[in-house]
Design an enzyme around this catalytic site. Structure first.
Site, PDB file in Angstrom:
ATOM      1  N   LEU A   1      34.528 -40.359 -65.313  1.00 47.80           N
ATOM      2  CA  LEU A   1      35.565 -39.538 -65.940  1.00 47.80           C
ATOM      3  C   LEU A   1      36.970 -39.982 -65.522  1.00 47.80           C
ATOM      4  O   LEU A   1      37.253 -40.196 -64.348  1.00 47.80           O
ATOM      5  CB  LEU A   1      35.370 -38.064 -65.522  1.00 47.80           C
ATOM      6  CG  LEU A   1      36.345 -37.072 -66.154  1.00 47.80           C
ATOM      7  CD1 LEU A   1      36.078 -36.931 -67.647  1.00 47.80           C
ATOM      8  CD2 LEU A   1      36.250 -35.725 -65.458  1.00 47.80           C
ATOM      9  N   ASP A   2      37.835 -40.199 -66.529  1.00 47.85           N
ATOM     10  CA  ASP A   2      39.255 -40.497 -66.274  1.00 47.85           C
ATOM     11  C   ASP A   2      39.444 -41.730 -65.395  1.00 47.85           C
ATOM     12  O   ASP A   2      40.358 -41.789 -64.588  1.00 47.85           O
ATOM     13  CB  ASP A   2      39.940 -39.288 -65.605  1.00 47.85           C
ATOM     14  CG  ASP A   2      39.882 -38.048 -66.499  1.00 47.85           C
ATOM     15  OD1 ASP A   2      39.917 -36.938 -65.940  1.00 47.85           O
ATOM     16  OD2 ASP A   2      39.803 -38.203 -67.727  1.00 47.85           O
TER      17      ASP A   2
ATOM     18  N   HIS B   1      45.014 -39.264 -71.142  1.00 48.64           N
ATOM     19  CA  HIS B   1      44.929 -38.284 -70.070  1.00 48.64           C
ATOM     20  C   HIS B   1      46.355 -37.963 -69.631  1.00 48.64           C
ATOM     21  O   HIS B   1      47.151 -38.883 -69.404  1.00 48.64           O
ATOM     22  CB  HIS B   1      44.109 -38.860 -68.909  1.00 48.64           C
ATOM     23  CG  HIS B   1      43.958 -37.919 -67.762  1.00 48.64           C
ATOM     24  ND1 HIS B   1      43.078 -36.867 -67.764  1.00 48.64           N
ATOM     25  CD2 HIS B   1      44.612 -37.868 -66.574  1.00 48.64           C
ATOM     26  CE1 HIS B   1      43.177 -36.211 -66.615  1.00 48.64           C
ATOM     27  NE2 HIS B   1      44.105 -36.798 -65.882  1.00 48.64           N
TER      28      HIS B   1
ATOM     29  N   GLY C   1      45.033 -30.868 -81.778  1.00 49.89           N
ATOM     30  CA  GLY C   1      45.015 -32.246 -82.274  1.00 49.89           C
ATOM     31  C   GLY C   1      46.391 -32.829 -82.494  1.00 49.89           C
ATOM     32  O   GLY C   1      46.582 -33.624 -83.419  1.00 49.89           O
ATOM     33  N   SER C   2      47.370 -32.479 -81.680  1.00 48.44           N
ATOM     34  CA  SER C   2      48.724 -33.023 -81.900  1.00 48.44           C
ATOM     35  C   SER C   2      48.739 -34.540 -81.719  1.00 48.44           C
ATOM     36  O   SER C   2      49.470 -35.237 -82.416  1.00 48.44           O
ATOM     37  CB  SER C   2      49.734 -32.350 -80.969  1.00 48.44           C
ATOM     38  OG  SER C   2      49.567 -32.779 -79.629  1.00 48.44           O
TER      39      SER C   2
ATOM     40  N   ARG D   1      23.251 -31.521 -72.970  1.00 47.33           N
ATOM     41  CA  ARG D   1      24.410 -32.400 -73.192  1.00 47.33           C
ATOM     42  C   ARG D   1      24.001 -33.659 -73.959  1.00 47.33           C
ATOM     43  O   ARG D   1      24.681 -34.066 -74.894  1.00 47.33           O
ATOM     44  CB  ARG D   1      25.026 -32.779 -71.838  1.00 47.33           C
ATOM     45  CG  ARG D   1      26.277 -33.636 -71.909  1.00 47.33           C
ATOM     46  CD  ARG D   1      26.890 -33.858 -70.533  1.00 47.33           C
ATOM     47  NE  ARG D   1      27.392 -32.614 -69.963  1.00 47.33           N
ATOM     48  CZ  ARG D   1      28.574 -32.076 -70.293  1.00 47.33           C
ATOM     49  NH1 ARG D   1      29.328 -32.648 -71.214  1.00 47.33           N
ATOM     50  NH2 ARG D   1      28.966 -30.962 -69.724  1.00 47.33           N
TER      51      ARG D   1
ATOM     52  N   GLN E   1      55.841 -37.766 -74.820  1.00 47.56           N
ATOM     53  CA  GLN E   1      55.587 -39.184 -74.564  1.00 47.56           C
ATOM     54  C   GLN E   1      54.215 -39.607 -75.093  1.00 47.56           C
ATOM     55  O   GLN E   1      54.043 -40.715 -75.589  1.00 47.56           O
ATOM     56  CB  GLN E   1      55.682 -39.479 -73.061  1.00 47.56           C
ATOM     57  CG  GLN E   1      57.081 -39.387 -72.515  1.00 47.56           C
ATOM     58  CD  GLN E   1      58.041 -40.317 -73.239  1.00 47.56           C
ATOM     59  OE1 GLN E   1      57.745 -41.503 -73.459  1.00 47.56           O
ATOM     60  NE2 GLN E   1      59.166 -39.788 -73.660  1.00 47.56           N
TER      61      GLN E   1
ATOM     62  N   ARG F   1      35.354 -32.659 -73.805  1.00 47.65           N
ATOM     63  CA  ARG F   1      33.947 -32.778 -73.435  1.00 47.65           C
ATOM     64  C   ARG F   1      33.777 -33.959 -72.492  1.00 47.65           C
ATOM     65  O   ARG F   1      34.408 -34.995 -72.672  1.00 47.65           O
ATOM     66  CB  ARG F   1      33.090 -33.036 -74.679  1.00 47.65           C
ATOM     67  CG  ARG F   1      32.977 -31.867 -75.631  1.00 47.65           C
ATOM     68  CD  ARG F   1      31.979 -30.836 -75.196  1.00 47.65           C
ATOM     69  NE  ARG F   1      30.614 -31.402 -75.031  1.00 47.65           N
ATOM     70  CZ  ARG F   1      29.563 -30.661 -74.673  1.00 47.65           C
ATOM     71  NH1 ARG F   1      29.716 -29.379 -74.417  1.00 47.65           N
ATOM     72  NH2 ARG F   1      28.377 -31.211 -74.541  1.00 47.65           N
ATOM     73  N   ILE F   2      32.894 -33.790 -71.520  1.00 49.61           N
ATOM     74  CA  ILE F   2      32.511 -34.934 -70.688  1.00 49.61           C
ATOM     75  C   ILE F   2      31.325 -35.597 -71.374  1.00 49.61           C
ATOM     76  O   ILE F   2      30.354 -34.928 -71.737  1.00 49.61           O
ATOM     77  CB  ILE F   2      32.134 -34.463 -69.270  1.00 49.61           C
ATOM     78  CG1 ILE F   2      33.385 -33.894 -68.573  1.00 49.61           C
ATOM     79  CG2 ILE F   2      31.552 -35.629 -68.467  1.00 49.61           C
ATOM     80  CD1 ILE F   2      33.142 -33.337 -67.199  1.00 49.61           C
TER      81      ILE F   2
HETATM   82  C1  GRF Z   1      47.093 -33.212 -74.192  1.00 50.50           C
HETATM   83  O1  GRF Z   1      47.702 -32.875 -72.972  1.00 50.50           O
HETATM   84  C2  GRF Z   1      46.330 -34.495 -74.001  1.00 50.50           C
HETATM   85  O2  GRF Z   1      46.871 -35.296 -72.981  1.00 50.50           O
HETATM   86  C3  GRF Z   1      44.975 -34.026 -73.596  1.00 50.50           C
HETATM   87  O3  GRF Z   1      44.753 -32.872 -74.383  1.00 50.50           O
HETATM   88  C4  GRF Z   1      46.005 -32.192 -74.535  1.00 50.50           C
HETATM   89  C5  GRF Z   1      46.111 -31.635 -75.931  1.00 50.50           C
HETATM   90  O4  GRF Z   1      46.132 -32.723 -76.793  1.00 50.50           O
HETATM   91  N1  GRF Z   1      44.010 -35.062 -73.863  1.00 50.50           N
HETATM   92  P1  GRF Z   1      46.180 -32.491 -78.411  1.00 50.50           P
HETATM   93  O5  GRF Z   1      47.451 -31.707 -78.716  1.00 50.50           O
HETATM   94  O6  GRF Z   1      44.952 -31.674 -78.805  1.00 50.50           O
HETATM   95  O7  GRF Z   1      46.197 -33.873 -78.984  1.00 50.50           O
END
Ligand code: GRF
Length: 203
Positions: free
Chosen positions: A143-144, A108, A11-12, A64, A172, A90-91
């Site tokens: 998706l995406d 993404h 979750g960064s 799902r 970024q 998850r999709i």
């Molecule tokens: C990142 O590369 C983000 O682009 C993708 O999941 C990866 C981990 O994200 N959606 P996070 O550190 O869990 O926010």
């Protein structure tokens, strides 16, 4: 405005958004952090910040659509104005996506429409691209592929590995995503057709 953030792991990106929301005093609050994995380390961070958390364990659902319905019911308890997918692996079903049309964002790790799906940094290295990056987009059933809100570009260096490239992109992301979410909660984002327009700050 109320924001619910969905995570599956570290979750960064969620952390970057939580901190920017507080530091920049957005007209918004993080109503809840919800994960499909009980062991998502981002849940510990959220709990330590006093943010409500919830888990809808995807491993307990064979269908799902049943998982998506349980997740939707959990999310709607907070009546969010915006749902943010941040490392949410998850999709989502078309019904779930339709329910949050125009108010669900994802990030993404590529310059969409290039390199959809997983292992985007490996795809980029294999393609020999000289620039790579990240994309914030509205989530649609495909998706995406939703309307693009914002993108960030990073250079690809000859000695790059997946990890070095991922690290440069993630840096970024932590700038790009909070900025895009802030623009949404400040009502600066509108979609006309497939094009997203962002009104510049009043000069
Ligand atoms: C990142 O590369 C983000 O682009 C993708 O999941 C990866 C981990 O994200 N959606 P996070 O550190 O869990 O926010």
């Amino acid at each position: 405005k109320k924001i619910v953030i969905l995570i599956s792991g570290r979750g960064s990106n969620m952390q970057a958004i939580v901190e920017a929301c507080q530091a920049e005093q957005w007209p918004a609050q993080i109503a809840a952090i919800i994960s499909n994995k009980a062991d998502a380390s981002g849940l510990v961070y959220a709990a330590n910040r006093g943010i409500p958390t919830a888990v809808v364990p995807s491993k307990e659902y064979t269908e799902r659509s049943a998982f998506d319905q349980a997740l939707l019911e959990q999310i709607d308890q907070y009546s969010p104005d915006l749902v943010v997918l941040a490392g949410f692996m998850r999709i989502l079903t078309p019904g779930f996506v339709a329910h949050y049309a125009g108010r669900m964002l994802n990030i993404h790790p590529s310059l969409l429409p290039s390199f959809v799906g997983l292992a985007t940094h490996r795809q980029a290295l294999e393609a020999g691209v000289k620039v790579h990056g990240a994309t914030v987009h509205f989530v649609t059933a495909e998706l995406d592929h939703g309307p693009i809100v914002a993108q960030a570009v990073v250079p690809v260096f000859s000695g790059d590995t997946e990890d070095s490239l991922a690290h440069r992109v993630l840096e970024q992301e932590h700038r790009l995503y909070p900025q895009a979410v802030r623009q949404f909660v400040e009502n600066k984002i509108s979609i006309i057709g497939n094009t997203v327009h962002i009104s510049e700050p009043a000069s």
